[in-house]
Design a protein around this motif. Sequence first.
Motif, PDB file in Angstrom:
ATOM      1  N   ALA A   1       0.846  -1.190   0.000  1.00 19.15           N
ATOM      2  CA  ALA A   1       0.000   0.000   0.000  1.00 19.15           C
ATOM      3  C   ALA A   1       0.886   1.245   0.000  1.00 19.15           C
ATOM      4  O   ALA A   1       1.887   1.304   0.709  1.00 19.15           O
ATOM      5  CB  ALA A   1      -0.903   0.003   1.222  1.00 19.15           C
ATOM      6  N   VAL A   2       0.480   2.218  -0.802  1.00 16.37           N
ATOM      7  CA  VAL A   2       1.186   3.491  -0.889  1.00 16.37           C
ATOM      8  C   VAL A   2       0.146   4.595  -0.744  1.00 16.37           C
ATOM      9  O   VAL A   2      -0.921   4.528  -1.354  1.00 16.37           O
ATOM     10  CB  VAL A   2       1.909   3.637  -2.251  1.00 16.37           C
ATOM     11  CG1 VAL A   2       2.580   4.993  -2.367  1.00 16.37           C
ATOM     12  CG2 VAL A   2       2.898   2.507  -2.466  1.00 16.37           C
ATOM     13  N   ALA A   3       0.457   5.625   0.031  1.00 16.42           N
ATOM     14  CA  ALA A   3      -0.398   6.806   0.142  1.00 16.42           C
ATOM     15  C   ALA A   3       0.351   7.985  -0.456  1.00 16.42           C
ATOM     16  O   ALA A   3       1.542   8.172  -0.200  1.00 16.42           O
ATOM     17  CB  ALA A   3      -0.743   7.091   1.598  1.00 16.42           C
ATOM     18  N   CYS A   4      -0.351   8.777  -1.275  1.00 16.59           N
ATOM     19  CA  CYS A   4       0.284   9.944  -1.886  1.00 16.59           C
ATOM     20  C   CYS A   4      -0.746  11.041  -2.102  1.00 16.59           C
ATOM     21  O   CYS A   4      -1.948  10.819  -1.994  1.00 16.59           O
ATOM     22  CB  CYS A   4       0.962   9.574  -3.204  1.00 16.59           C
ATOM     23  SG  CYS A   4      -0.147   9.000  -4.499  1.00 16.59           S
ATOM     24  N   GLU A   5      -0.233  12.215  -2.423  1.00 13.89           N
ATOM     25  CA  GLU A   5      -1.129  13.323  -2.727  1.00 13.89           C
ATOM     26  C   GLU A   5      -1.963  12.966  -3.954  1.00 13.89           C
ATOM     27  O   GLU A   5      -1.536  12.200  -4.810  1.00 13.89           O
ATOM     28  CB  GLU A   5      -0.346  14.610  -2.938  1.00 13.89           C
ATOM     29  CG  GLU A   5       0.641  14.581  -4.084  1.00 13.89           C
ATOM     30  CD  GLU A   5       1.530  15.806  -4.116  1.00 13.89           C
ATOM     31  OE1 GLU A   5       1.010  16.938  -4.126  1.00 13.89           O
ATOM     32  OE2 GLU A   5       2.757  15.615  -4.136  1.00 13.89           O
TER      33      GLU A   5
ATOM     34  N   GLY B   1       5.217  -0.370 -10.927  1.00 13.19           N
ATOM     35  CA  GLY B   1       5.514   0.394  -9.716  1.00 13.19           C
ATOM     36  C   GLY B   1       5.488   1.899  -9.906  1.00 13.19           C
ATOM     37  O   GLY B   1       5.959   2.645  -9.056  1.00 13.19           O
ATOM     38  N   ARG B   2       4.903   2.342 -11.011  1.00 17.22           N
ATOM     39  CA  ARG B   2       4.813   3.774 -11.298  1.00 17.22           C
ATOM     40  C   ARG B   2       3.362   4.174 -11.485  1.00 17.22           C
ATOM     41  O   ARG B   2       2.571   3.416 -12.047  1.00 17.22           O
ATOM     42  CB  ARG B   2       5.624   4.133 -12.543  1.00 17.22           C
ATOM     43  CG  ARG B   2       7.112   3.781 -12.405  1.00 17.22           C
ATOM     44  CD  ARG B   2       7.923   4.303 -13.550  1.00 17.22           C
ATOM     45  NE  ARG B   2       8.053   5.764 -13.502  1.00 17.22           N
ATOM     46  CZ  ARG B   2       8.965   6.415 -12.787  1.00 17.22           C
ATOM     47  NH1 ARG B   2       9.827   5.766 -12.053  1.00 17.22           N
ATOM     48  NH2 ARG B   2       9.010   7.742 -12.809  1.00 17.22           N
ATOM     49  N   LEU B   3       3.044   5.384 -11.043  1.00 19.95           N
ATOM     50  CA  LEU B   3       1.717   5.964 -11.221  1.00 19.95           C
ATOM     51  C   LEU B   3       1.819   6.991 -12.343  1.00 19.95           C
ATOM     52  O   LEU B   3       2.609   7.938 -12.260  1.00 19.95           O
ATOM     53  CB  LEU B   3       1.253   6.629  -9.921  1.00 19.95           C
ATOM     54  CG  LEU B   3      -0.084   7.351  -9.949  1.00 19.95           C
ATOM     55  CD1 LEU B   3      -1.218   6.394 -10.308  1.00 19.95           C
ATOM     56  CD2 LEU B   3      -0.337   8.021  -8.603  1.00 19.95           C
TER      57      LEU B   3
ATOM     58  N   ARG C   1       7.991   4.294  -4.977  1.00 18.76           N
ATOM     59  CA  ARG C   1       8.917   4.024  -3.871  1.00 18.76           C
ATOM     60  C   ARG C   1       9.471   5.308  -3.287  1.00 18.76           C
ATOM     61  O   ARG C   1       9.741   5.388  -2.099  1.00 18.76           O
ATOM     62  CB  ARG C   1      10.069   3.140  -4.328  1.00 18.76           C
ATOM     63  CG  ARG C   1       9.638   1.728  -4.716  1.00 18.76           C
ATOM     64  CD  ARG C   1      10.755   1.005  -5.384  1.00 18.76           C
ATOM     65  NE  ARG C   1      11.087   1.767  -6.603  1.00 18.76           N
ATOM     66  CZ  ARG C   1      12.128   1.537  -7.377  1.00 18.76           C
ATOM     67  NH1 ARG C   1      12.960   0.574  -7.090  1.00 18.76           N
ATOM     68  NH2 ARG C   1      12.337   2.264  -8.456  1.00 18.76           N
ATOM     69  N   ASN C   2       9.648   6.337  -4.137  1.00 19.92           N
ATOM     70  CA  ASN C   2      10.282   7.571  -3.661  1.00 19.92           C
ATOM     71  C   ASN C   2       9.616   8.846  -4.179  1.00 19.92           C
ATOM     72  O   ASN C   2      10.037   9.944  -3.832  1.00 19.92           O
ATOM     73  CB  ASN C   2      11.765   7.571  -4.032  1.00 19.92           C
ATOM     74  CG  ASN C   2      11.985   7.399  -5.520  1.00 19.92           C
ATOM     75  OD1 ASN C   2      11.141   7.752  -6.336  1.00 19.92           O
ATOM     76  ND2 ASN C   2      13.134   6.839  -5.879  1.00 19.92           N
TER      77      ASN C   2
ATOM     78  N   PRO D   1       9.001  16.038  -6.687  1.00 19.37           N
ATOM     79  CA  PRO D   1       8.508  14.664  -6.499  1.00 19.37           C
ATOM     80  C   PRO D   1       7.080  14.650  -5.941  1.00 19.37           C
ATOM     81  O   PRO D   1       6.628  15.613  -5.309  1.00 19.37           O
ATOM     82  CB  PRO D   1       9.480  14.068  -5.479  1.00 19.37           C
ATOM     83  CG  PRO D   1      10.679  14.946  -5.507  1.00 19.37           C
ATOM     84  CD  PRO D   1      10.186  16.312  -5.887  1.00 19.37           C
ATOM     85  N   LEU D   2       6.420  13.551  -6.165  1.00 19.17           N
ATOM     86  CA  LEU D   2       5.101  13.314  -5.599  1.00 19.17           C
ATOM     87  C   LEU D   2       5.257  13.095  -4.093  1.00 19.17           C
ATOM     88  O   LEU D   2       6.153  12.375  -3.662  1.00 19.17           O
ATOM     89  CB  LEU D   2       4.507  12.060  -6.249  1.00 19.17           C
ATOM     90  CG  LEU D   2       3.084  11.677  -5.877  1.00 19.17           C
ATOM     91  CD1 LEU D   2       2.103  12.718  -6.414  1.00 19.17           C
ATOM     92  CD2 LEU D   2       2.759  10.307  -6.450  1.00 19.17           C
ATOM     93  N   ARG D   3       4.407  13.719  -3.300  1.00 23.16           N
ATOM     94  CA  ARG D   3       4.473  13.520  -1.845  1.00 23.16           C
ATOM     95  C   ARG D   3       3.900  12.157  -1.475  1.00 23.16           C
ATOM     96  O   ARG D   3       2.763  11.836  -1.841  1.00 23.16           O
ATOM     97  CB  ARG D   3       3.692  14.611  -1.123  1.00 23.16           C
ATOM     98  CG  ARG D   3       4.376  15.945  -1.171  1.00 23.16           C
ATOM     99  CD  ARG D   3       3.665  16.975  -0.289  1.00 23.16           C
ATOM    100  NE  ARG D   3       4.354  18.231  -0.383  1.00 23.16           N
ATOM    101  CZ  ARG D   3       3.864  19.320  -0.970  1.00 23.16           C
ATOM    102  NH1 ARG D   3       2.657  19.303  -1.492  1.00 23.16           N
ATOM    103  NH2 ARG D   3       4.572  20.425  -1.017  1.00 23.16           N
ATOM    104  N   LEU D   4       4.700  11.375  -0.776  1.00 27.02           N
ATOM    105  CA  LEU D   4       4.283  10.073  -0.282  1.00 27.02           C
ATOM    106  C   LEU D   4       4.151  10.139   1.232  1.00 27.02           C
ATOM    107  O   LEU D   4       4.892  10.871   1.882  1.00 27.02           O
ATOM    108  CB  LEU D   4       5.321   9.010  -0.657  1.00 27.02           C
ATOM    109  CG  LEU D   4       5.659   8.867  -2.139  1.00 27.02           C
ATOM    110  CD1 LEU D   4       6.740   7.819  -2.320  1.00 27.02           C
ATOM    111  CD2 LEU D   4       4.426   8.514  -2.947  1.00 27.02           C
ATOM    112  N   TYR D   5       3.223   9.381   1.776  1.00 24.33           N
ATOM    113  CA  TYR D   5       2.975   9.391   3.211  1.00 24.33           C
ATOM    114  C   TYR D   5       3.075   7.978   3.767  1.00 24.33           C
ATOM    115  O   TYR D   5       2.694   7.011   3.093  1.00 24.33           O
ATOM    116  CB  TYR D   5       1.589   9.979   3.493  1.00 24.33           C
ATOM    117  CG  TYR D   5       1.462  11.389   2.988  1.00 24.33           C
ATOM    118  CD1 TYR D   5       1.987  12.457   3.695  1.00 24.33           C
ATOM    119  CD2 TYR D   5       0.848  11.658   1.764  1.00 24.33           C
ATOM    120  CE1 TYR D   5       1.889  13.753   3.225  1.00 24.33           C
ATOM    121  CE2 TYR D   5       0.751  12.952   1.279  1.00 24.33           C
ATOM    122  CZ  TYR D   5       1.272  13.994   2.016  1.00 24.33           C
ATOM    123  OH  TYR D   5       1.188  15.277   1.542  1.00 24.33           O
TER     124      TYR D   5
END
Length: 106
Positions: free
Chosen positions: A33-37, A55-57, A69-70, A81-85
Amino acid sequence: MPVCGLSRLISQTIVCVRVTGVDLILVWSEGRAVACERMCPHEQADLSLGHLSGGRLFCPRHAASFDLRNGRISYGWPSRPLRLYPVRIRDDQVWIDADAIRSPAN
């Protein structure tokens, strides 16, 4: 705080959530699971309408992609970069640290 059932996230792949007044998306990618803006930092497109691959949006507006991942954007695009939480899975729920969302460092 719990934001989504794990089975829902796995079946839908991308789920929109709102945490402390901030719109985010949860993404199920490569078994995690990944959370992002929710909005693309380049042109503010709604990333919940994008697609996943390797693995890319991918942004639905301009086809640039973000490494989940980053948060790094694909080569050649002028964007931060995209903000990840941080997320964790507990009791079949996806949890997000609300303090991390409110932090000005994000």
